[in-house]
Design an enzyme around this catalytic site. Structure first.
Site, PDB file in Angstrom:
ATOM      1  CE1 TYR A   1      47.228 -45.172 -28.386  1.00  8.72           C
ATOM      2  CE2 TYR A   1      48.163 -47.422 -28.009  1.00  8.72           C
ATOM      3  CZ  TYR A   1      48.175 -46.156 -27.629  1.00  8.72           C
ATOM      4  OH  TYR A   1      49.070 -45.565 -26.764  1.00  8.72           O
TER       5      TYR A   1
ATOM      6  CE  LYS B   1      50.660 -44.191 -29.121  1.00  7.10           C
ATOM      7  NZ  LYS B   1      51.486 -42.918 -28.585  1.00  7.10           N
TER       8      LYS B   1
ATOM      9  CB  ALA C   1      48.007 -48.683 -37.607  1.00  6.61           C
TER      10      ALA C   1
ATOM     11  CB  SER D   1      47.135 -31.203 -19.785  1.00  6.91           C
ATOM     12  OG  SER D   1      46.697 -32.220 -20.474  1.00  6.91           O
TER      13      SER D   1
END
Length: 257
Positions: A165, A169, A167, A24
């Site tokens: 975050y 990624k 971890a 979106s």
């Protein structure tokens, strides 16, 4: 090939379909609009912002695509299964899956709540797993397809205050390489893109001094535009990238080199 089932939106066998999560706004919307310009039809998955998703659909349609939005919490295996079923009912086939949905809930490790760790991993990593698993049989039957997972430079180098975050990624990179090995015999490529700091709604709300500090960590000296990340995704789902799989492409201005 698409099904001949009556009521399918996807009728032109010359056009492929891409399913993009987190479509979106930001990187996801740039990817969707870019793929529409490349001749894809679009299934756009969003979490909650119906107005923004409608705008993304309109932008894709303006580029000549057939597009439809689907609300789904990608962290829920049941919702993903139902959504993928609806997409296949509507379009008949999916050629490219872009796992872009992601959230942040930053905080230092000592104060990070369980639910903040679990939610970030749930959306960013488990969400990509759920979506990829739900489409794997379809990819295998058609003996071809593309999966692109949106990782991050933070997944390569870490970042204080983003243990959850980073971890998630980093986990996407392991998921990418493992699934690439599994699906390669069926002609399906699986790659990851690792952006650095990108100009999105989130960074636009930051104080200018914070943005300047980020820019100081980047050898090219500026944040990326979402279209620059989308350009790499567009390449990876194209025929030109048919021999690229299991790769992690950084789009970070040199930050993590």
């Amino acid at each position: 090939m698409p099904s001949s089932k009556e009521g399918l939106l996807f009728r032109d066998a010359s056009r492929r379909v891409a399913l993009v999560t987190g479509a979106s706004r930001g990187i996801g919307r740039a990817v969707a609009e870019g793929l529409a310009a490349d001749g894809f039809d679009l299934a756009l998955v969003y979490a909650g912002n119906a107005e923004a998703s409608a705008e993304a659909v309109a932008a894709c349609e303006a580029a000549g695509a057939t597009a439809r939005a689907y609300r789904c919490d990608v962290a829920s295996a049941d919702e993903v299964k139902a959504t993928v079923g609806a997409v296949l009912d509507d379009f008949g086939a999916v050629w490219a899956l872009v796992n872009n949905a992601g959230v942040t809930r930053d905080g230092l490790l000592v104060r990070m709540k369980d639910e903040d760790f679990e939610r970030v991993v749930g959306v960013n990593l488990t969400g990509a797993f759920n979506m990829t698993r739900a489409l794997t049989r379809a990819f295998m039957r058609q003996r071809g397809g593309r999966v692109v997972n949106m990782s991050s430079a933070v997944g390569l180098m870490g970042n204080a205050g983003q243990a959850n975050y980073a971890a998630s990624k980093a986990g996407l990179i392991g998921l990418t390489k493992s699934v690439a090995r599994e699906l390669a015999p069926r002609g399906v490529t699986v790659n990851a893109v690792a952006p650095g700091f990108v100009r999105t709604d989130m960074t636009a709300a930051l104080p200018e001094q914070v943005v300047e500090r980020y820019e100081g960590q980047i050898p090219l000296g500026r944040l990326a535009d979402p279209s620059e990340v989308a350009a790499v995704v567009r390449f990876l789902v194209s025929n030109a990238a048919a021999y690229v799989t299991g790769e992690v492409v950084r789009v970070d201005g040199g930050m993590a080199m």
